[in-house]
Design a protein around this motif. Structure first.
Motif, short mmCIF file in Angstrom:
data_model
loop_
_atom_site.label_atom_id
_atom_site.label_comp_id
_atom_site.label_asym_id
_atom_site.label_seq_id
_atom_site.Cartn_x
_atom_site.Cartn_y
_atom_site.Cartn_z
N THR A 50 0.82 -1.20 0.00
CA THR A 50 0.00 0.00 0.00
C THR A 50 0.86 1.25 0.00
N HIS A 96 -7.92 -1.34 -1.95
CA HIS A 96 -8.36 -0.64 -0.75
C HIS A 96 -8.01 0.85 -0.85
N ALA A 98 -8.40 4.41 1.62
CA ALA A 98 -8.82 5.09 2.84
C ALA A 98 -8.70 6.58 2.59
N ILE A 103 -11.42 9.30 8.40
CA ILE A 103 -10.91 8.15 7.66
C ILE A 103 -12.04 7.17 7.37
N THR A 104 -12.25 6.96 6.08
CA THR A 104 -13.31 6.07 5.59
C THR A 104 -12.66 5.08 4.64
N ASP A 105 -12.98 3.82 4.83
CA ASP A 105 -12.41 2.76 4.00
C ASP A 105 -13.37 2.36 2.89
N TYR A 106 -12.79 2.16 1.72
CA TYR A 106 -13.53 1.64 0.58
C TYR A 106 -12.78 0.42 0.04
N TRP A 107 -13.57 -0.53 -0.49
CA TRP A 107 -13.00 -1.76 -1.03
C TRP A 107 -13.55 -2.02 -2.42
#
Length: 117
Positions: A50, A96, A98, A103-107
């Protein structure tokens, strides 16, 4: 809303190579991290590689020396070049993202990588 579009998975023989791509689109204020995770059947999802906010990169030990993460100048597309693939690399690979300020996570939906012996 943020969308991650992945591509590049497939089936290769051991020792082969694949290149994964992931493009992020939508409302992205500031990227905290963007990269790749993977999940093999019966196992937990794990980090592959990452980019962090400052531009530095993190690699899992199994990826060091074989995989390379890169990105485009807009920093919204990341690539994962995977060389010398092994059967243990067989997994679904997830993009992934962020984002900040909260902080928001997306996949992504995942792309299958299958390495045969």
């Amino acid at each position: 809303q943020v969308t991650l579009m992945e591509s590049g998975g497939g089936r290769v023989q051991a020792g082969g190579s694949l290149r994964l791509s992931c493009t992020a689109s939508g409302s992205i204020d500031l990227i905290f991290a963007m990269g790749w995770y993977r999940q093999a059947p019966g196992k937990s999802r794990e980090l592959v590689a990452t980019f962090r906010r400052e531009g530095n990169t993190d690699y899992a030990d199994f990826a060091k020396g074989r995989f390379a993460i890169s990105r485009d100048s807009a920093k919204t597309t990341v690539y994962l070049q995977m060389n010398n693939l092994k059967p243990d690399d067989t997994a679904t690979y997830y993009c992934h993202l962020a984002v900040m300020p909260i902080i928001t996570d997306y996949w992504g939906l995942g792309t299958q990588v299958t390495v045969s012996a």
